[in-house]
Each structure stands twice: as structure tokens, then as C-alpha cells.
Design a protein around this motif. Structure first.
Motif, short mmCIF file in Angstrom:
data_model
loop_
_atom_site.label_atom_id
_atom_site.label_comp_id
_atom_site.label_asym_id
_atom_site.label_seq_id
_atom_site.Cartn_x
_atom_site.Cartn_y
_atom_site.Cartn_z
N LEU A 55 0.74 -1.55 -0.26
CA LEU A 55 0.24 -0.11 0.22
C LEU A 55 1.14 1.09 -0.06
N VAL A 56 1.85 0.72 0.77
CA VAL A 56 3.13 2.30 0.86
C VAL A 56 3.83 2.32 -0.10
N ARG A 57 3.79 0.79 -1.50
CA ARG A 57 4.20 1.56 -3.28
C ARG A 57 3.15 2.23 -3.84
N LEU A 58 2.49 1.74 -3.62
CA LEU A 58 1.25 2.19 -4.41
C LEU A 58 1.36 4.08 -4.03
N ASP A 59 1.19 4.37 -2.83
CA ASP A 59 0.91 5.92 -2.82
C ASP A 59 2.64 7.04 -3.53
N TRP A 60 3.31 5.74 -3.34
CA TRP A 60 4.72 6.84 -4.35
C TRP A 60 3.87 6.69 -5.43
N GLN A 61 3.95 5.28 -5.87
CA GLN A 61 3.77 5.56 -7.71
C GLN A 61 2.23 6.77 -8.11
N VAL A 62 1.03 6.48 -7.07
CA VAL A 62 0.30 7.80 -7.17
C VAL A 62 1.16 9.11 -7.42
N MET A 63 1.69 8.99 -6.60
CA MET A 63 2.10 10.37 -6.06
C MET A 63 3.21 11.21 -7.91
N PHE A 64 4.54 10.69 -8.01
CA PHE A 64 4.82 9.75 -8.62
C PHE A 64 4.28 9.48 -10.27
N PHE A 65 3.02 9.80 -9.94
CA PHE A 65 2.54 9.55 -11.60
C PHE A 65 1.45 11.01 -11.83
N TYR A 86 -5.82 13.91 -6.67
CA TYR A 86 -5.29 14.98 -7.56
C TYR A 86 -4.66 15.67 -7.67
N LEU A 87 -5.06 16.60 -6.39
CA LEU A 87 -4.20 17.64 -5.73
C LEU A 87 -2.46 17.28 -5.09
N GLY A 88 -2.05 16.13 -4.40
CA GLY A 88 -1.04 16.24 -4.01
C GLY A 88 -1.04 16.18 -2.49
#
Length: 336
Positions: free
Chosen positions: A60-70, A205-207
Motif C-alpha cells: 500500500l505504501v508502494r502504491l502511494d508513491w506510484q500515485v504520487m509520482f504519476f 489529485y491535488l497531491g
């Protein structure tokens, strides 16, 4: 001359409200049923699972970072203006004012303080639970992250869980909780769920939030709504205490207010009056006819002469003689 009162739109609205029943015959108060207890237990398990997955730095943390880098705000920049306005639906101040105005009107119509007290209790529980979780876990947000791939926990942040998401769940969900009709409760529950999830995704979306922040905020708000039936006895006691305090103030104000005696009730010593004085007093006490009523015997309308302050309205006719008794003889015409 007949005059008719012109009603404004506001007058028509209040006239329509006055025809409505002032208080419903039965106000349904939700109780802690088995179904609600099961939902509460499931939501609590989901809450603890999200916290555990973030603490151990799982997928779940890795998914958080992937969405943030997206960087969704760069991928779909055209909807940025809409998301800026939509995320206001999760801010505590504007949403609390809007919902409190509606519930205040309902309290006034139903003659009960339960809607407003329920909203206040729900917001109090939300601030205590979410605030304690934010400060206890101390997670930093995406804009302040320090180490790529870490969970950013215990670093003095206040981002986990998402307060916007939890506030949207509680503020809009309280309308479904207080709904009296089953169909209204179902529709409002669906609308509040979609609105709160939309607010959470808007923060992603807004980060400003991780995706796991939104999931935990949604669970935190749902826990508050599901636990409200346990608070209902306290809400009822608070309402009864407020009404008792109001009645006490009214009674106290009535006792301490100086008693004003009317002229009839004023204790004054009266001297004995003579017969002529009694007759004059009785004549003065007799109601008089208004000045606009003409004194004297009643006359038929055809016999009256319209009179104005300047005199009669009928124009003078000097060329006409005074009418006398009609002559019985008629002049003969023709030859003779």
C-alpha cells in the motif's frame, strides 16, 4: 374603497409553512442493531488493517508513491479548476455552516434540538478521534516526504488519516442518519458516500494526501456515523437539560420582573360621590358613537344629500323653478 393586501414571496412561503404539521408524530431514532454492530466491527477491522499496512511499509505504501509520482494534477490539468472547487465539500467550516443551516430549520419546524445536537456530537467525535490519530501517527504528506519508499510515519506530520475525507463522510452522512423516510435514508447514504470518496480522490489529485490517507479517512468518518446510536441517550439528556434551563429562565424572569398594576388594579382610596357625580361618571362610561357616524334618525339613501366639506355636490340649477303640486288640467292642442 376596498384595498387588498399584496403578499410577497416570503409571505407566501411562511403561509405555506404554517399549513405544515409543526412536529412529526414519530421521530425515528436509530438504535444499535446487530446489523449496525456488524458494520461497525467490519469498518474497525478495515481501519486497523490500513494502519498496519502503512506501518509495515507494505504494497500500500508502494502504491502511494506510484500515485504520487504519476502526478495526476499534471496528467489531467484541464480539470484542476473543478477539483479546486469540489474539494471545498470536505472542508469543515463551509460544510458545517451549510448543513447546520438546514438542520437548524428542521429543528425549528420539529420543535426539537436533536438534529443540531446530533451534528455537534458527530463533529466533536470526529475532531477527537481523527485529531488524535493524526497527532499519534505523525505522517508527512506527499509534498513534505523525505525518503522515497518510506511510510513517513512518526515525523511530526498531521496527514494520516485524511481530515477532508472523514469530514465529508460525517457532514453529509449526518443528513442520511437523520432522515425520517427509508427511501430518503438510502438515497442520501449513496450520495454522501460518492461525495466523500470524490473529495478524497480530489485531495489525491491535488497531491495533498496519500491514497492510504483517503482510505483511512473514509473509514474514520464511517466509524463516527455508525457509533452515533450509542450517543443518542446523551443527546436526549442534553436536549432535556437545555429545555429545562430555558423554562427555569422564563420562570425566574417572571418572578423577578416588577409587577405592573393597571389603573383599575391600583389601590387608591375613593371618596364617596354624590348622586350627580355618579350620573356624570355613568354618562362618561357609556360608549359614544364614532364621530364619522351621522347623529339623528336613520334616513333612506334616496332621501340623503351627498355632503362634502365644501357643501353639496349637486350643482345649483337656477333656471328651474320650484316644483309645486302637479296641475290636473292639461292644455288642449289642435284646432278648435
Amino acid at each position: 374603497m376596498r384595498t387588498e393586501q399584496t403578499l410577497t414571496r416570503l409571505d407566501r412561503v411562511f403561509a405555506r409553512l404554517d399549513r405544515e404539521p409543526e412536529r412529526p408524530a414519530h421521530i425515528d431514532v436509530p438504535k444499535m442493531s446487530r446489523h449496525r454492530v456488524a458494520l461497525l466491527a467490519g469498518t474497525l477491522a478495515f481501519y486497523l488493517a490500513i494502519v498496519w499496512l502503512v506501518v509495515i511499509t507494505s504494497w500500500l505504501v508502494r502504491l502511494d508513491w506510484q500515485v504520487m509520482f504519476f502526478r495526476p494534477y499534471q496528467q489531467w490539468a484541464g480539470i484542476h479548476w473543478f477539483v479546486d472547487y469540489y474539494v471545498v465539500l470536505g472542508q469543515r467550516g463551509p460544510t458545517a455552516v451549510m448543513v447546520a443551516a438546514w438542520l437548524g430549520w428542521r429543528s425549528w419546524r420539529q420543535h426539537t434540538l436533536r438534529p443540531l445536537l446530533t451534528l455537534g456530537a458527530a463533529l466533536l467525535l470526529l475532531n477527537i478521534t481523527v485529531g488524535a490519530a493524526k497527532l499519534g501517527m505523525g505522517r508527512l504528506g506527499p509534498h513534505y516526504a523525505t525518503t522515497i519508499g518510506s511510510n513517513e510515519m512518526g515525523l511530526g506530520g498531521d496527514i494520516f488519516p485524511s481530515g477532508h475525507t472523514a469530514n465529508a463522510v460525517v457532514t453529509w452522512g449526518i443528513l442520511a442518519y437523520l432522515a425520517s423516510a427509508p427511501w430518503a435514508r438510502r438515497w442520501l447514504s449513496a450520495v454522501s458516500a460518492v461525495t466523500s470518496l470524490g473529495v478524497g480522490l480530489a485531495t489525491v489529485y491535488l497531491g495533498t494526501h496519500w491514497l492510504s490517507d483517503v482510505l483511512l479517512g473514509w473509514a474514520a468518518g464511517l466509524l463516527v456515523l455508525l457509533a452515533l446510536p450509542w450517543v443518542e441517550p446523551l443527546i436526549a439528556r442534553a436536549e432535556a437539560g437545555i429545555f429545562d434551563l430555558r423554562d427555569h429562565w422564563r420562570a425566574r424572569g417572571g418572578l423577578t420582573a416588577p409587577a405592573r398594576l393597571s389603573p383599575v388594579e391600583t389601590p387608591v382610596r375613593l371618596k364617596p360621590r354624590s348622586a350627580s357625580q355618579n350620573e356624570t361618571a355613568a354618562r362618561a362610561a357609556t360608549p359614544r358613537a364614532p364621530v364619522y357616524l351621522a347623529p339623528g334618525p336613520h334616513t333612506a339613501r334616496s332621501e340623503r344629500t351627498p355632503v362634502t366639506p365644501a357643501g353639496s355636490r349637486r350643482p345649483p340649477q337656477t333656471d328651474r323653478g320650484v316644483r309645486g303640486p302637479a296641475s290636473t288640467a292639461r292644455p288642449l292642442t289642435g284646432g278648435g
